[in-house]
Enzyme design. Structure first.
Site, PDB file in Angstrom:
ATOM      1  N   HIS A 206      35.337  40.878  53.672  1.00 50.96           N
ATOM      2  CA  HIS A 206      35.766  41.876  52.680  1.00 50.96           C
ATOM      3  C   HIS A 206      35.118  43.252  52.867  1.00 50.96           C
ATOM      4  CE1 HIS A 206      31.903  40.833  50.985  1.00 50.96           C
ATOM      5  NE2 HIS A 206      31.979  41.853  50.169  1.00 50.96           N
TER       6      HIS A 206
HETATM    7  C1  UD1 Z   1      32.315  45.029  45.801  1.00 51.91           C
HETATM    8  C2  UD1 Z   1      30.937  45.537  46.231  1.00 51.91           C
HETATM    9  C3  UD1 Z   1      30.421  44.688  47.387  1.00 51.91           C
HETATM   10  C4  UD1 Z   1      30.429  43.219  47.019  1.00 51.91           C
HETATM   11  C5  UD1 Z   1      31.814  42.816  46.559  1.00 51.91           C
HETATM   12  C6  UD1 Z   1      31.817  41.370  46.107  1.00 51.91           C
HETATM   13  C7  UD1 Z   1      30.664  47.976  45.939  1.00 51.91           C
HETATM   14  C8  UD1 Z   1      30.569  49.268  46.639  1.00 51.91           C
HETATM   15  N1  UD1 Z   1      31.007  46.920  46.714  1.00 51.91           N
HETATM   16  O1  UD1 Z   1      33.186  45.220  46.911  1.00 51.91           O
HETATM   17  O2  UD1 Z   1      29.090  45.060  47.668  1.00 51.91           O
HETATM   18  O3  UD1 Z   1      30.054  42.448  48.143  1.00 51.91           O
HETATM   19  O4  UD1 Z   1      32.207  43.659  45.458  1.00 51.91           O
HETATM   20  O5  UD1 Z   1      33.105  40.900  45.939  1.00 51.91           O
HETATM   21  O6  UD1 Z   1      30.403  47.907  44.762  1.00 51.91           O
HETATM   22  N2  UD1 Z   1      40.315  44.498  44.026  1.00 51.91           N
HETATM   23  C9  UD1 Z   1      41.267  43.838  43.293  1.00 51.91           C
HETATM   24  N3  UD1 Z   1      40.851  43.115  42.196  1.00 51.91           N
HETATM   25  C10 UD1 Z   1      39.553  43.085  41.820  1.00 51.91           C
HETATM   26  C11 UD1 Z   1      38.592  43.764  42.580  1.00 51.91           C
HETATM   27  C12 UD1 Z   1      38.991  44.468  43.677  1.00 51.91           C
HETATM   28  O7  UD1 Z   1      42.444  43.867  43.616  1.00 51.91           O
HETATM   29  O8  UD1 Z   1      39.246  42.410  40.823  1.00 51.91           O
HETATM   30  C13 UD1 Z   1      40.743  45.257  45.227  1.00 51.91           C
HETATM   31  C14 UD1 Z   1      41.213  46.653  44.896  1.00 51.91           C
HETATM   32  O9  UD1 Z   1      42.170  47.010  45.830  1.00 51.91           O
HETATM   33  C15 UD1 Z   1      39.976  47.492  45.120  1.00 51.91           C
HETATM   34  C16 UD1 Z   1      39.337  46.778  46.290  1.00 51.91           C
HETATM   35  O10 UD1 Z   1      39.635  45.391  46.096  1.00 51.91           O
HETATM   36  O11 UD1 Z   1      40.252  48.821  45.389  1.00 51.91           O
HETATM   37  C17 UD1 Z   1      37.850  46.972  46.376  1.00 51.91           C
HETATM   38  O12 UD1 Z   1      37.204  46.600  45.153  1.00 51.91           O
HETATM   39  P1  UD1 Z   1      35.770  47.218  44.782  1.00 51.91           P
HETATM   40  O13 UD1 Z   1      35.309  46.653  43.510  1.00 51.91           O
HETATM   41  O14 UD1 Z   1      35.825  48.687  44.894  1.00 51.91           O
HETATM   42  O15 UD1 Z   1      34.842  46.735  45.967  1.00 51.91           O
HETATM   43  P2  UD1 Z   1      34.742  45.312  46.691  1.00 51.91           P
HETATM   44  O16 UD1 Z   1      35.361  45.443  48.026  1.00 51.91           O
HETATM   45  O17 UD1 Z   1      35.206  44.224  45.794  1.00 51.91           O
END
Ligand code: UD1
Length: 360
Positions: A206
């Site tokens: 991820h």
């Molecule tokens: C975040 C953390 C990472 C951690 C991970 C655990 C930061 C910078 N990164 O990364 O350190 O290892 O969580 O899972 O805080 N999305 C969804 N649904 C959700 C969450 C995310 O669809 O519930 C998708 C969206 O497109 C979003 C992307 O995933 O833009 C990234 O989500 P985000 O919370 O920004 O960061 P993670 O990649 O989940």
């Protein structure tokens, strides 16, 4: 004293759960609230996790959702500040290195709260990771540092942190793992897939550096197509969105969405090896003594490599050929368990929080 426990992303819930579940065994000198920033909103990464881990419903949910780094961080800061203006608090306990950690520690500090950072002092040395920036900034304004390893203690000391504010308590992820081993649950989707041949490799990816470039991710998929061992790829929503829908799953590959915690534990425990880019997963494989290959050039958790079963293999998908060969030949390194990763971290933390609360 009022303490705010801040959670937002999947690993935060896993770290908060053992603390909340232990609180009933203590005479507390503090009151607390749970603030969910809403950084993660996917059912399996948030509400289902809260339910499985027996966490109470958060007192506040900022519902910030996804966005760019700045957008997400800013929304969390605004939301948390609004809460603090209406109902002030004395201390924010933040976990790990996600954007919610950074945003709430800054907001807390600027509003006169003490900041307590759980999982302080870890560093990958890779400043291009958003998490590394979150760690450095959070630690620079933290009052109380709770650490998972002696490496982290040394880093903090080298950065000028006073020894009396560092508490080497161990690893909460391991408390959660130990507490929930009895709840392990086989995911339904696996039944049909693992018909006769039960052996499989578990993959999770991820990190933006591995999944945001579609070409690189496709190359990765082409490489895993070459594996002669079954593969279960539990894909984070970020990865799922970028995955090429045209990719044809061969008989030996199952791509499924990120699993809830109990189901994910089943996958971890029953796999023959794990390929991942998650730091938390490499901690879990260390405890389960499961071979782990991390698709990154650096780690903020060096003890998983020095002591545990983890091997850093870099992020080039071409490396996988050799790794599949190692897995086929069961050519694995033997690991040991790092100090204080013993399931008693939550108790240590509560004792210290109680002491801090009675002195404040
Ligand atoms: C975040 C953390 C990472 C951690 C991970 C655990 C930061 C910078 N990164 O990364 O350190 O290892 O969580 O899972 O805080 N999305 C969804 N649904 C959700 C969450 C995310 O669809 O519930 C998708 C969206 O497109 C979003 C992307 O995933 O833009 C990234 O989500 P985000 O919370 O920004 O960061 P993670 O990649 O989940």
């Amino acid at each position: 004293m009022l303490i705010d426990f801040i959670v937002g992303a999947r690993p935060n819930f896993m770290k908060l759960a053992p603390i909340i579940n232990q609180l009933k065994n203590f005479d507390l000198n503090f009151k607390f609230r749970i603030i969910h920033t809403g950084q993660h909103y996917d059912k399996n990464l948030s509400s289902k996790l809260i339910e499985q881990l027996n966490l109470p419903k958060p007192d506040f949910n900022l519902k910030v959702g996804s966005g760019s780094q700045a957008e997400q961080t800013a929304k969390i800061m605004l939301g948390y500040e609004r809460i603090l203006k209406k109902t002030p608090s004395n201390m924010a306990v933040v976990f790990g290195d996600v954007n919610s950690t950074l945003a709430c520690s800054i907001t807390a500090k600027k509003n006169g709260l003490k900041v307590c950072h759980i999982e302080a002092g870890i560093r990958s040395g890779d400043i291009y990771m958003p998490e590394e920036i979150n760690r450095i900034v959070t630690d620079s304004i933290t009052d109380y540092f709770f650490t998972t390893s002696e490496n982290a203690n040394r880093t903090l000391i080298n950065n000028g942190v006073c020894n009396k504010n560092i508490f080497f308590v161990g690893n909460l992820m391991i408390d959660t793992l130990i507490n929930n081993k009895k709840n392990i649950k086989k995911p339904k989707i696996v039944d049909k897939f693992l018909d006769k041949d039960k052996k499989f490799i578990l993959i999770t990816l991820h990190r933006p550096s591995n999944v945001d470039d579609k070409k690189k991710l496709n190359n990765f998929l082409n490489q895993i197509n070459e594996s002669s061992t079954n593969i279960i790829f539990s894909a984070h929503p970020r990865t799922m969105k970028i995955l090429d829908k045209g990719f044809i799953n061969k008989n030996k590959i199952l791509i499924c969405k990120a699993q809830p915690y109990f189901e994910f534990l089943w996958l971890l425990e029953n796999s023959c090896a794990v390929i991942t880019d998650s730091g938390g997963v490499s901690e879990e494989t260390t405890i389960l003594n499961k071979p782990c290959f991390t698709m990154r050039d650096s780690t903020e958790r060096p003890e998983t490599v020095e002591i545990g079963t983890n091997i850093l293999i870099g992020s080039s998908p071409e490396k996988l050929k050799d790794i599949f060969k190692l897995i086929r030949n069961e050519d694995f390194k033997v690991g040991k368990i790092p100090k204080k990763w013993d399931g008693k971290t939550a108790q240590r933390i509560i004792k210290i929080l109680n002491k801090i609360a009675s002195n404040e």
